[in-house]
Each structure stands twice: as C-alpha cells, then as structure tokens.
Design an enzyme around this catalytic site. Structure first.
Site, PDB file in Angstrom:
ATOM      1  N   GLU A   7     -60.293  61.948  15.604  1.00 41.95           N
ATOM      2  CA  GLU A   7     -58.998  61.724  16.251  1.00 41.95           C
ATOM      3  C   GLU A   7     -58.102  62.952  16.106  1.00 41.95           C
ATOM      4  OE1 GLU A   7     -57.939  58.148  14.146  1.00 41.95           O
ATOM      5  OE2 GLU A   7     -59.715  57.128  14.931  1.00 41.95           O
ATOM      6  N   HIS A  31     -51.634  56.077   3.554  1.00 42.18           N
ATOM      7  CA  HIS A  31     -52.012  57.489   3.609  1.00 42.18           C
ATOM      8  C   HIS A  31     -52.131  58.011   2.184  1.00 42.18           C
ATOM      9  CE1 HIS A  31     -50.133  56.638   7.503  1.00 42.18           C
ATOM     10  NE2 HIS A  31     -50.892  57.578   8.000  1.00 42.18           N
TER      11      HIS A  31
END
Ligand SMILES: Cc1ncc(C[n+]2csc(CCOP(=O)(O)OP(=O)(O)O)c2C)c(N)n1
Ligand SMILES: Cc1ncc(C[n+]2csc(CCOP(=O)(O)OP(=O)(O)O)c2C)c(N)n1
Ligand SMILES: [Mg+2]
Ligand SMILES: [Mg+2]
Lengths: 363, 351, 363, 351
Positions: D27, D121
């Site tokens: 991505e 994250h």
C-alpha cells in the site's frame, strides 16, 4: 487407540444420511444430441472420466478398509475436470499454465497425464507419496514440473495466490495462464473477492481463469441457505470481467465453454470467471460417510447414454472400460499397501529450502 | 457418562435456556449436521453460517454489541488464523473505548492432534490465544470441566476462547455432569441425533444444573511430592497416566490440569512447585514462543531459588505441520512415552 | 526525543505535495436550482456543515501547533455526513440505529447532536477524552449511549461486525437499522465482501445500510490504479441488493438519496449499498501534511452559493457563522489544552469488563 | 550517514539491480509516495497495491511460485494479523510439498512503538512471527545492519520476515553503508524524493556493494563481564545506552543485538551467559507468550547450573494496546529507565 478411532470426524458418519436431497439444477445450456467434438476426443474424455471415477472409488475403498485416514476427492465433477485438464498447457515456469487447485481435482490431473498411483500413495500416506511424502491428505496434489501448486486444506487461499503467478506470466509474455479452482461455499471467504479485485485492475488485468465448481453444498450446508447470489459468476460483473455459468455435468458443453474461456484469457491476457454447476456424488468427504448419492446427476452415466445413442460406445464397451480401470487401480492399491510410511525423523526435512533438516534444539 | 462432545451440547442447551445464549453458529453448526463433532446437535439457537471465518468472528462481535450472547464456532482452529486481527480487536474493544463497550461472546474451536488430522486438522492455538490480551482462555480435558467451564464462559461479560482438545472429544470422564443419566446409552438415546432423516427429531434434554466451575481455577489431578507436572488438553491424560506409571517406580508426581490458560491459576502452580522443586510443563503447541515458556519464565523469575532442577518444557516440535502418517504425528507432538521419559529425567536431576 | 520527532510518519509531509490532482467526478445527479427541502432544514444542514469544518480545522491547527500527535478526519465530506447524522435514529440498544463508522465521521456526530469538545479532547489525548480516555487517535469516536461502535484504525473491520448488530435488530423488531461506513480503497479488503454476503442471504436479509464514501484515494494511491470497478455500488448487484451511487458533495441530493435508502432498510429490513462520491479536502491525514487541497470541490462553498442564489443566506451571514464556530472551537481547544493526560497506571483499567484493573504480574 | 529508511531503499535498489528482486509492492509503496516511511522511493520495481493485506501476501506467494522475487510491504505490522494463515501457509509450503516448492519472498513491515502511534501503529510482531515455522525472521537496529540483512533476505530462497523498528526509522548509525557518501546531506540530495512534483524526479544511487551480513548471526554491541543483555529493535539502543550508564557505576554489562530472531545465534547468547551468569532479555512485545520467554526457557534448560541469578525478561505490559497519551505509552513498553533499573537489579542478585 484403535486405528479406526483416529479417523477424522468419524462421528459424522451419521450426518450424511441426514443431508437433504439436492435440488437438481435447471439446465443451463441446451445441447442437442449433436456431438460437436471429434469422436476421438469424446471417447478419450469418456475414458479418462471413467478412470478418474474408478480412482476415487478405489480411494474410498481404501479408506473404508483402513488404508488411509481420510478421503476427499472429486467424483461427480469428471465432466468438468477432464476437459479442464485437457485444455491446460502443462509444463514448468511462466510460459506454461499455473494451477491453483482445490481437493477435488484428481480427474484434471489424470487428464493432464498423471499416473494414478500417486493419488493412491497419498491416500496410503506412504513415504512414496509423490505429492507430500505421506504428510498430507488424499487429493492434496502438488507437482512443480507441471506448475501445480500444492493443494492446501484451507478453503480459498489459492484465490489469493493466483494473481501472483498470473502477474509473472503477463510480464513473461506468451500465452501461459493461471487457473484457480474452488467450491461454491468458499466464495464467501474474502480471498475470492481479493482475486476479483487483483485480477481486474484497469490496464493491469491479469490472465487468470477463475473457476468455481458449484455443487450447491459446503459440507452439510446448502448454498441457498448461506448465500444470496443467484449465479456466482455474477460476482465478476462489477469488476468488468467476462463471466459465465456453465453446465459442468456435460463434458461436451464444459469442453467448449472452457475452450472459449481459455482462448480469451490466453490471448486477451485478462480474467474470466466461470461457474460450473456440478454434482457431488460421494458426499463431502469420508467425514460424511463417502457413500454414493443416487439423487444427484451422474455425469458419466449421462455421457454414456449420449455416446450410446450416437453409436459411439456400447454398454458392454463402457462396462469393459470400467472393469479394466477398476482392476488396474486395485492392483496399484495392493502395491501401495506394502509401501512403508515415512520415518519419524523425516519431520525435519524441508523445513528450509537448501538446508539439511535438523532439530534446532537437538544440541 | 457424557463424552466431551455431548458435554458441549448439554452446556449450550443449558446456556440457551438459562444464561441468555442467543446464537450458536458457525460452519455446519446448525441442522442437519450439528457440527463436525456433533457438539451442536439439537440446539434451538444453532444455525449454519457462510464459509467465512472472518465473517463469523465479526458477526459474533456485532451480536455481542447489540445485546445478544453469541457462541461462535470455528470448525477447526486451523482455520482461525485469518481472524487474529478481529480476535485482537474483540480483546481490545473494552479497553480502547475506555470501558464503554464490552463483548460478551464465546468462540469455541477444536484444537490439537490425535485424530490423524494431518497438516490442517492438528493445529494448536494455545500459544497464539494467550498472546492476545483481553480474552479469557479455557481448555478443558474432561467432560465435566467442559460442561462447567462452558457455562462459566457463557456467563462471562468478556470474550472467551474455548479450546476443545479434539483427540478427547469422544472420551468419557469419571465424574457425572449434574443431571445426566449415569448410563452412556441412555444419554445417547436422549441427545444424539439419529441416523437418517433428522427433520422430525428433537433431543430430550436431561434436567441439568450448574456445577459452578470457575474460570481461572486449576484442578489438582493427582497430588504428589517429588515433581510437578502442569498440562492441559490432550496431553493432560498422558501426564496423569504417566504419573501412575511412575508411582509404581517410586516417583511421586503431582499433576495439575490448568484448565484456564488466562487468567491462569498461578497460586496453584506456585504452591506445587514450592513443594516439589521440580516442574515439567507439557503441551502440544509448537515449542518456540509457546505458552509453556511463559509459565517457565514466571517460574524462574519468581521461584528460582526454590528449584531443585531446571524446569522443563515438553511441547510440539518446531516444524511447519503435523504430517499424516503415524510416525510423523508421533514424532511431532508429545506421546505417552515422551511424557514419561521427561518426568523420569526431571526426577533424577541432582540439585 | 523532541516531541515533533515522535509524530506519526512525519517524513511524509513531502508526499502531499506530490499527490497528483484528483480528477473531479462527473456529475452523478443533475440537481436543478430548486431546493426541495424546507428552509429550516437547509439552513440547519449548512450550519452543522460549517461547524464540522471548523472543528476539523481546529483539530488540524492543534496538530500543527503540537497539541496532538496525529490528525485524521472528514473535512470535505460534510455534505454527506451531516444528512447521514440527521437521518440516524439515535439511542441505545437494538431499537435504535447502530453505527459502525470509520475515522471521517465528525460531521455525522455533530449532526446527531454531539458536543465538539469530545473530538478536541481526543485530539489532545487528555484523560477527559470521552471516547477513549486519551488512548486512541483523533476521529476514533465511541459512544455506547448512541450505539456508536468504537471506531478502530484497521480499515474495513467494521463491515464484518455490521451484520451482527443488524441480526439482533431484525430479530428485535421495530425499525432500527445498522449503518456502516468506510472508504473506497478499503473495499478491496475481504470484509467488504463478507458484509455483502452476510447481509443478503435469501430470506435472512439484514437491515444494513452499507455506505462507501468514495474520495478516489487510499492515502496516496488513486482508486483507478488499484481497482477495476467503475461504480463500487455495483458490487452489491450480484447479491440481489439495492444499490446506488450518489453525489456526496450536494447535501440536498445526499439527504434525499439517504432518506430513500434509510426508508427502504427500515421498512423492508434488507440491505442497501450506497456509494457516495466525496472530496478529501485536507489530504489523507496529518501524515500527508493536512493542508487544504484547492483542486477538489468544496461542498460548503458550493452549498453556500446555492443558498445565496436562492436568497436563503448571504455571504456575510455565512461568514458570521464560520467566525462564530471558529471562535467557539478555539475556546474549547484552549480549555482542552490545560487538561491533564491520563496517568500511566491507568493502562490496567478496562482490560476486563467487571474487574478492577491490575498488573497480573505485580505479585 | 544513511538512516534506516534510506538503508532499506538502498538495499532494495541494490537487490533490484543485482539480486533479482522483481517486485517491491504494498500500500502506497509505489510512486508518488514511496512508502509511509519513504523506504521505497525511487525504486524501479515498486508499485501500489490494492488496500488488501491478504491479497498482498497471496500476491507475494504467487510471484515467488512463478519465479519472481517479491518484497512485499505491510504498511504497519498492526495490519498483518489478518494474514497469519497465509504466513503459516507460506512457511509450510516447502515442507508440505515435501521439498518440491519453495517461496523466495520477503515481507517487510514496520514494528513497535516510539512514535506515539497509539493502538494501531505501535504493535510488535516478533512474538507472533517467531511462532510460525518455516520463516527466517530479521529485525535490525542500525542502518548498516538493515542494509546488509535486507540484502541477505533478498538472497534467501525461503520466506523472510523483515521487521523494521519504526522508532529507529530516522536514526543514523555510526557505520557507513559500503558506497554511501559520508555526508547526510549528500545522500539525501541523491536519493530522497523532492517536495512537490516528483513525476520527473529520479534518484541518483550511490555505487553500492554488499557488506555480507549473514542471517543468523548476532552482533556484540558491547563486551562486558558481569551480565548479559540480549535485545533487538527499538529497545537495543536503550540497552546499549544503559550499559554505558551502568559502566560508570561499575557494572560491566555485555550487550548483544540478536538481529536475527530465527534462526537465532544461540552460540553467541550461550557463550555470553556462560561468561556472565546473568541475563536480561529485553523486547517490547507483550510479555505473555513472548519470544524472550523462549530465549529464557532455553537458557534455563541448557544453562541452569551456570546461572548466578534468575534470568529476567523485560517486555511490554500485557495490555490490549498502547495508548496514545505519553504516560500510557511510557507505562506500556520498556523505557530507558526501565532497562537501567532491570539491569541494576539483576546485577546485584546474590547467587
Ligand atoms: C478456511 C477453511 N474453513 C473451513 C474449512 C472446513 N471445510 C472443508 S471443506 C468445506 C466446505 C467447502 O465447500 P465448497 O467451497 O462449496 O467446496 P466443496 O467441498 O463443496 O467442493 C469446509 C467448511 C476449511 N477447509 N478451510
Ligand atoms: C487494514 C489496514 N490496512 C492499512 C491501513 C493504513 N491506512 C489507513 S487509511 C488507509 C487508506 C484508506 O483509504 P479509503 O478506504 O479509501 O478511505 P479514506 O481514507 O480515503 O477515506 C490506509 C491504507 C489501515 N489503517 N488498516
Ligand atoms: Mg460446494
Ligand atoms: Mg478513499
């Protein structure tokens, strides 16, 4: 523990009987009695279909007599799987077709020219099993020389990998394509959608022949109960890909339809989604008893009737073919029964490519 | 005496009737099959899901959010590995929302080897599950514990992972489930679906009650003084058997069935190790980054100076799968003789 | 480490600038200048749209001045998100709507009546953050009293959960529905397909309003580069569900289209897939700089022009509204800046429901 | 001196040119962005994938099967957890096919905390990865190691998981990558994409060569005699720093950067523990069923009688996520003072 007690899901034997009768599909394509293929091809398809059926019946017999723990395979799908095998361009590397199969593909392998002894050896999980060395279940083929990716038990993962081989083929040039097969129930998994997404990117379309054999069952669950799509092939429409639903019980129709699809994918280098309606003649697997289902259409019986009507094959001839294969396969099974299991120490082999197998904690 | 499959079924029936369970679902969980192992036959809230494990876990989360009480099945834990993100999400939803949302849901799945299930019907899930915070993790080894702990799981207001050792699915216990008829055949007649057409069949459930087995309590399977064996699932009966065998040789082992892997009963394990000074942890998940290693770490950090011998782990070999052929499976996961050998060896280490 | 250095993906600031200009969508619906909604509704939609924009701009300002580590939100989607919020039946439990939102939904919450201070507190990750207590990123709402499921960062997982709440609602009776939102790029994940499968089983259809806001971007990746579908809404067709693609930049059209879809789902108790074409006005997130994009259509500017033309709002009036909200939100931000962070020891709170938080290894 | 992101980029460039890498994808990996951390800017084989992690891993497997050499990126390891079934499949393909097929593929993904990435994250993946047989697992902590080990990964004929500590992404080493200009600015001018329009930009690659850093070898970061610290990734520099601090207090610690988690360099770890008799394992993954527990298990099983103190693990707290606010992150994963405290405590345990 008795050997029998170890059989996978032995309890479910009872379940098979409870399975409601499948509603037969409406005819999808109307074929006249005309046989638009050459006689040799018709007879050779018939021959391989019978051979494949006899192979599966032998594997089931092995299971039932304790020469294997689990059976799963493709009896009932021969009319689709044999033409498929005949149309594959077999060989190793991106110039040839890549095959990401599921566990009902024995007839395809035989049509490609594979020796049935391999399937028998895998059923017996002997060290001689050419596909997994006694490690994997029946029907879990793998043959790198022919680009046949290892069949793995998890449903649908092959659809995530297929675009990868197709990408390399597209770059390589030539007419090699990727073929991926799976069942109807499995299309509910996300990877089926992933395959549609990754194959159809505009300007980057990939040469994948996306196949679904719809037998209307996922083990004991009817398709209509769990999915709202009328035709699975319609799932491809939004992605701008060619799609069709075909009769997988008629080898002539299947051959012609597959041929058209193969030609498109080979030359256009774009995906094609084909749904084939097929029968499931011995239930899901040995876990559901592996007994003959007499309600669903038998593609071999239907094909034989057609060939007979056309004067291409008599009943006694058909009978003789079947007997010959039954015998040959029984012989192979007898042979395989004597072959040894792999040794326990071999579990360490092939953990890593290019490295000798060893227990990392053996010191 | 019920087997484990029947115990699951009776527990889910009890939970449908008394604990608010609204949905028992998964692949082939509903009629006619009632589960690959018959665990969900005859239940009134059972239904067949699409073949989509991610959808199954997502559906369970949604049902739990909206006030339902789902018991979702993953047909074999071998097929749960594409849902780990969702399991982590279910485990963090209460925490991430700072206590607003909680997910009362149970996921049950058969685990482990022992039925010649080959590469994809032999996986263990205890190592992976215990690495996911926010879940309670249960793994019984007897029908009574299965029954009682599944009731406890259905009473929980947090996600519970219920791991069922498939090798023991047909094994019977020595303790009766409260309410079940003592005779195997009698129970089978009442609650096992018949061969053939099941459309008119209905189970006759015994009058069941709740034995109140709490999540988080281990079970002392055998008291002993010389060494401690901590196990769960398929390997637990092997350890119990080995302790009997070794007793005849004069080695007196204590055997603990952990039953709950999180939160686990450290008090029980600790007390036993403090008593014996020697401990063997046995499970069949692959041995690298294995839950038994966690138990060993805690043992070492807290009890180092009380140990008479190095603690030992016996677990599955670190190979990519369990092969189908007998010798492959036997070489890959602990067998009876492996457990005995490990216990004997541990017993004689000179301090 | 300097506070700035810790910012998520700080390096990518450069990337924003490199993003090619988005091609504007072709008009999907032709709206005349006629305003088929009541004046009060129009003005209240406008008011909330401006409020939402001012909120996002305040959050961005907080990020840029070091009062938060990461910003993500929905500026540019107000024309879709405000009508959506107005049409939601808010409350707790299955009689009310369930909302499985993604991270661009602030305008929807404001339209539902939420106090903007919550978003500001979450941006500041103070203990007073009502959605996550300082644990989660900006835009990650959660409000159980209104059935707003916790927004989580992983793309598309909400689509797997939506059928679950809808199932309970269908059983419960009444007209509560489930709403799920996500972006265009995310439809490549398998859960989007799962949502279609699970919502559309024949005879067991679920009341889910499946929404996709298509801004043609997944971070830096243009939609056309990675997906071959023309209209994302077409993905629902094979499943026999109602589908449409609407203009999400026009609040009037969006209101009417959403209203029709809501009514269908509420009464028919079946799914509806709506794709809305929207703008992304401040890039993906703070990781891409969070700077105003002047190429994409600004729904507020367009709506104000329309209202002005119709004589419903003058430029100075619009300006006054904006100034008022800008000021109010600046005040709230000043307030939030003084509020304390959660204490480190609180990490143990809410690991398990119904149990006091504690370190299991604290002894 | 390159930072880690630049080291990845240079390694992939070298690998495209010299090691047959055909595809660097994931991505936002292709132009214009070149990766969320700029790791893939300017590469000739990089491309943007659909937002579909399962598709990414499947694609990599397919490319590898067909003779390509993919390097697939998962944008953050937090998003890899829906692919574990595929990772397991990639890890068992060679074994399951009894040696027929092998998958030369690299999966790279940023891991860990340290940039206030909040719940999604900040994940670690070392515990999960090391529980998957059939993969080599690498986790460097310096630019040179990143560069050298990524080349080694691209030369592998087995799947390699390449974990990049995101907190260190911008940190610079002390050792030069062979070929890079010594001056930071000079390198940046050559290979960092410009602000604004990048469509006409092309990197100017330095003349690189291969430092030949093998997978499976640990690095001795600091020699010491009194205690051993084994770490990797974000926590490694903390350990190195702590060792310096403690040296001033008279505690002489040896610090080992494991670099490869599988197969790991047991010889190096063992030799060090045999010398010091005290060992601290440090990582930041959550502490239950943690790879450090594996290392501790092995230490105990093999070196019990040589230990002067109980071995110790310092790892992430067993909570469902890492919260955004500073105090939450600091309380969840090891910080500088935690490492120092653990080392000091270990140093003074009386044997
Ligand atoms: C991921 C996964 N989930 C569940 C199973 C168990 N399982 C094996 S076959 C099967 C049904 C498959 O049905 P379908 O896709 O229609 O193929 P068919 O067997 O009918 O040809 C199931 C659920 C599995 N093998 N893999
Ligand atoms: C599963 C997952 N993969 C990757 C990411 C990183 N990521 C965050 S937003 C985003 C793009 C989403 O694009 P889209 O779905 O179109 O929504 P948009 O942000 O454009 O509204 C990505 C790749 C993520 N959050 N979750
Ligand atoms: Mg089927
Ligand atoms: Mg988008």
């Amino acid at each position: 523990m008795a050997r029998d007690a170890k059989k996978l899901s032995a309890p479910a034997k009872s379940a098979k009987a409870a399975t409601p009768a499948a509603k037969p599909f409406k005819a999808l394509v109307t074929h006249s009695d005309a046989l638009p293929l050459e006689k040799e091809l018709l007879l050779s398809m018939h021959d391989t279909m019978v051979k494949a059926r006899c192979l599966e019946e032998r594997l089931i017999a092995m299971y039932k007599t304790g020469h294997g723990y689990f059976w799963i395979g493709g009896p009932g799908e021969e009319a689709f799987n044999v033409p498929l095998g005949l149309l594959i361009k077999k060989g190793q590397g991106p110039a040839f077709d890549f095959c990401h199969f599921h566990y009902r593909q024995s007839a395809t392998l035989l049509a490609m020219g594979e020796d049935p002894v391999g399937a028998i050896r895998q059923m017996k999980n002997s060290a001689s099993d050419p596909y997994s060395g006694g490690r994997n279940f029946a029907g879990h083929f793998s043959k790198r020389e022919w680009n046949i990716a290892p069949v793995s038990s998890p449903i649908e993962v092959q659809y995530a990998m297929a675009p990868g081989t197709a990408l390399v083929q597209k770059r390589h040039g030539g007419d090699g394509v990727t073929i991926v097969t799976g069942g109807d129930a499995g299309t509910a998994e996300g990877e089926f959608a992933s395959c549609l997404v990754w194959s159809s990117r505009k300007g980057q379309e990939l040469p994948v022949l996306i196949l679904v054999t719809n037998n209307r069952w996922g083990i004991s669950t009817p398709f209509e109960q769990v999915q709202g799509v009328e035709k699975i092939s319609d799932r491809g429409v939004a992605f701008g890909m060619k799609t069709k639903t075909i009769d997988g019980n008629d080898p002539i129709s299947a051959y012609l339809e597959l041929k058209e699809a193969f030609e498109y994918v080979r030359t256009e280098r774009k995906p094609y989604l084909v749904e084939a309606r097929v029968s499931r003649l011995y239930g899901h697997s040995s876990a559901s008893g592996a007994n003959m289902n007499t309600v669903e259409a038998d593609c071999i019986a239907m094909f034989e009737a057609k060939l007979e009507k056309a004067g291409l094959l008599t009943k006694p001839q058909a009978q003789a073919i079947r007997e010959r294969y039954t015998e040959q396969l029984a012989d192979l099974a007898r042979l395989a029964k004597e072959e040894p299991f792999p040794d326990g120490s071999t579990i360490w082999d092939h953990v890593f490519h290019g490295e000798p197998g060893r227990d990392p904690f053996a010191g | 005496m019920a087997n484990i499959a029947q115990a699951v079924r009776m527990a889910l029936h009890f939970a449908e009737e008394n604990l608010g369970v609204t949905d028992v679902f998964g692949e082939d969980v509903g009629p006619p099959l009632g589960g690959a192992f018959t665990c969900t036959q005859g239940l009134k809230t059972s239904w067949n899901s699409p073949l989509d494990e991610r959808g199954i876990i997502g559906m369970a989360m949604g049902i739990a959010m909206a006030g339902g009480k789902p018991v979702a099945e993953i047909q074999f834990c071998d097929y749960i590995y594409n849902t780990i993100d969702l399991l982590k999400l279910a485990g963090n939803t209460h925490w991430s929302s700072n206590g607003q949302w909680n997910l009362p849901m149970v996921v049950m799945t058969p685990v482990g080897s022992g039925i010649r299930g080959s590469i994809y019907h032999s996986h263990s899930f205890d190592a992976s599950a215990t690495h996911i915070p926010g879940w309670k993790i249960v793994m019984p080894s007897t029908p009574l514990d299965t029954y009682g702990l599944l009731l406890a799981a259905c009473k929980e207001t947090n996600p519970v992972m219920f791991l069922i050792p498939k090798a023991l699915m047909r094994s019977r216990g020595v303790e009766l489930i409260p309410g079940e008829p003592a005779e195997d055949k009698a129970l089978s007649k009442m609650i096992d679906a018949p061969l053939g057409d099941r459309s008119k069949w209905a189970p006759q459930w015994p009058e069941l009650s709740d034995p109140m087995i709490p999540i988080g309590k281990a079970k002392l399977v055998r008291a002993g003084s010389q060494l401690t064996v901590v196990s769960y699932g398929r390997t637990l009966p092997l350890c119990a058997q080995a302790a009997e065998t070794l007793a005849a040789e004069g080695i007196d082992a204590e055997v603990i069935d952990l039953r709950t892997l999180w939160p686990y009963d450290w008090d029980a394990v600790k007390a036993s190790i403090e008593k014996t000074g020697r401990v063997l942890f046995v499970n069949e998940d692959t041995e690298v980054t294995n839950f038994g290693e966690h138990l060993m770490r805690r043992t070492v950090e807290e009890l180092f100076f009380k140990l008479l011998a190095p603690p030992k782990l016996l677990a599955g070999k670190f190979v990519p799968g369990i092969g189908l052929a007998d010798p492959l499976e036997a070489a890959s996961v602990p067998q009876q003789h492996d457990v005995e050998h490990a216990m004997r060896t541990l017993a004689v280490v000179a301090p």
